[in-house]
Design an enzyme around this catalytic site. Structure first.
Site, PDB file in Angstrom:
ATOM      1  N   ASN A  68      -6.833  -3.620 -17.878  1.00 48.21           N
ATOM      2  CA  ASN A  68      -5.886  -2.398 -18.300  1.00 48.21           C
ATOM      3  C   ASN A  68      -6.388  -1.164 -17.814  1.00 48.21           C
ATOM      4  OD1 ASN A  68      -4.519  -2.404 -21.553  1.00 48.21           O
ATOM      5  ND2 ASN A  68      -3.602  -2.140 -19.728  1.00 48.21           N
ATOM      6  N   LEU A 111      -6.495  -1.530 -25.819  1.00 47.92           N
ATOM      7  CA  LEU A 111      -6.412  -2.256 -24.782  1.00 47.92           C
ATOM      8  C   LEU A 111      -5.121  -3.196 -25.203  1.00 47.92           C
ATOM      9  CD1 LEU A 111      -9.111  -3.571 -22.578  1.00 47.92           C
ATOM     10  CD2 LEU A 111      -7.250  -5.023 -23.013  1.00 47.92           C
ATOM     11  N   CYS A 112      -4.157  -3.383 -24.511  1.00 47.32           N
ATOM     12  CA  CYS A 112      -3.005  -4.237 -24.671  1.00 47.32           C
ATOM     13  C   CYS A 112      -3.499  -5.789 -24.875  1.00 47.32           C
ATOM     14  CB  CYS A 112      -2.051  -4.092 -23.614  1.00 47.32           C
ATOM     15  SG  CYS A 112      -1.479  -2.481 -23.494  1.00 47.32           S
ATOM     16  N   GLU A 113      -4.045  -6.020 -25.845  1.00 48.38           N
ATOM     17  CA  GLU A 113      -4.528  -7.162 -26.186  1.00 48.38           C
ATOM     18  C   GLU A 113      -4.615  -7.160 -27.788  1.00 48.38           C
ATOM     19  OE1 GLU A 113      -5.480 -10.202 -25.425  1.00 48.38           O
ATOM     20  OE2 GLU A 113      -5.248 -10.230 -23.141  1.00 48.38           O
TER      21      GLU A 113
END
Ligand SMILES: *Cc1c(COP(=O)(O)O)cnc(C)c1O
Length: 413
Positions: free
Chosen positions: A379, A340-342
């Protein structure tokens, strides 16, 4: 100390993966049933004792049905959870409906099902009456002990919590509902989450039992049951100890006898545990698909925080086993990350593990409660399948993995 083992060998899990690709959560049926039975057995002294499994912990009807086989009911907090209980064949007062800020149609559904209604506020008596056109025969109220209770890490201080009624409101609520024709009364609280100190539950029980006794003395109203809520923790870390059911039972028994032996009436005791019933018996099975060497060493999995939110949300520890390397020395240190873009999408930070190779099967422990259930689609991540490892060693898929079609199904484009 709690030994962290997995209920399958490397060969067995490889076989399962051939049929069901990673990632998935797999639940150990035998271990869940053995644990639930031991819990119920420990409270045999309490006549009419009942557990209502908190559906939100593992909202899969296959698991609810397993537990229902032992006489365990369902604690529901939303209309979806009511339907899940219904699917599992759980009926009537085997369902508790404990929500807050509840819309009228959810109360209606719960009442149609004959569920026990647990009100979160004194104003909800009138709201419920308006929603249904009448009040049910039985009403339960949720107590918020406020400053009487210190609170714990996840759930916070009762004084800061949105739930429940104050002491004076509790007393008034029983009087008002009695005047409105309610015949049966009950009391509830839920002030713990993932708590590993059994004394904490004894303390809560004393507060509730004492309040029930005070209400009885003041109004003559008897509680049919007192629901001590959920929140019994599990040892996520090896160095932690579980709460032994016998220890918890002995503490509650003492509190119960101290109050009710003199009073001469005997309310039933209920719990609505989620985590402690199924938590330790679920595993998120994943594969290592990337490694990266920058300022730290990373292993990237084919799962992400959409499959297990707790580490990112609370910094929670989940034990990790690298299959086939159970006894290898833990002389590497990794951040185990998802896609995930976290940046907080990490299952583990600075974790000492054996050397991990791409393709290794990585098992994340203690995902049997608040695991898959907390999944989400941020996402565009898809939630995984859920499998049941049955007592005979066979595997049943009890939820398929989401597909892109599922994800796009609500779009109007
Ligand atoms: C979440 C919840 C539970 C279960 O909590 P666990 O920590 O899983 O035992 C029980 N009752 C209510 C009202 C809840 O909100």
């Amino acid at each position: 100390m709690t030994e962290k083992k997995v209920p399958f060998t490397k060969e067995e899990i490889e076989k399962i993966i051939e049929k069901y690709p990673t990632p998935f959560h797999i639940y150990d049926e035998k271990a869940i049933l053995d644990n639930a039975k031991a819990f119920l057995d420990a409270f045999k002294w309490a006549s009419g004792f009942k557990e209502y499994f908190a559906v939100k912990a593992l909202p899969n009807p296959a698991v609810l049905k397993l537990l229902a086989g032992l006489g365990i009911g369902a604690d529901c907090s939303s209309i979806a959870e009511l339907y899940l209980a219904e699917m599992a064949g759980i009926r009537g007062e085997d369902i508790m409906f404990t929500s807050n800020d509840t819309p009228a149609h959810e109360f209606k559904k719960a009442c149609e099902m004959g569920a026990v209604i647990n009100l979160d506020d004194i104003t909800h008596i009138e709201f419920l009456e308006k929603s249904l056109g009448h009040l049910p025969e039985l009403l339960c109220f949720r107590y918020n002990p406020g400053p009487l209770k210190g609170g714990n890490d996840i759930i916070g201080k009762p004084q800061e919590a949105k739930y429940g009624l104050t002491r004076q409101q509790m007393i008034d609520a029983y009087k008002i509902s009695k005047a409105k024709g309610v015949k049966r009364f009950a009391m509830h609280t839920m002030v713990a989450s993932n708590e590993l100190n059994p004394e904490y539950f004894a303390e809560t029980a004393i507060i509730l039992f004492q309040l029930a006794a005070d209400i009885y003395k003041e109004t003559g109203i008897e509680m049919e049951f007192i629901n001590l809520g959920g929140g019994v923790g599990i040892p996520y870390k090896q160095e932690q100890d579980r709460i032994e059911w016998e220890d918890l039972s002995a503490l509650i028994k003492k509190a119960y006898e101290d109050v009710f032996n003199q009073l001469g009436y005997n309310p039933k005791i209920y719990f609505e545990l989620g985590r402690a019933i199924t938590g330790p018996y679920g595993y998120l099975v994943t594969k290592a698909i990337h490694e990266k060497h920058i300022y730290k060493e990373y292993i990237g999995l084919d799962a992400c925080m959409a499959n297990l939110m707790r580490p990112a949300l609370y910094g929670a520890y989940h034990h990790i086993t690298v299959m086939g390397k159970e006894n290898a020395p833990c002389d590497y240190m990794y951040d185990i990350s998802g896609s995930l873009c976290e940046n907080n999408d990490k299952f583990a930070v600075d974790r000492k593990l054996p050397k991990i190779e791409i393709g290794d099967i990585i098992v994340i422990h203690d995902t049997g409660a608040h695991g898959h259930a907390m999944g989400f689609n941020y996402n565009g991540k898809l939630r995984s399948s859920e499998l049941l490892l049955k007592q005979d060693g066979s595997v049943e898929m009890i939820r398929r993995a989401e597909t892109l079609e599922d994800l796009f199904a609500t779009l109007k484009f």
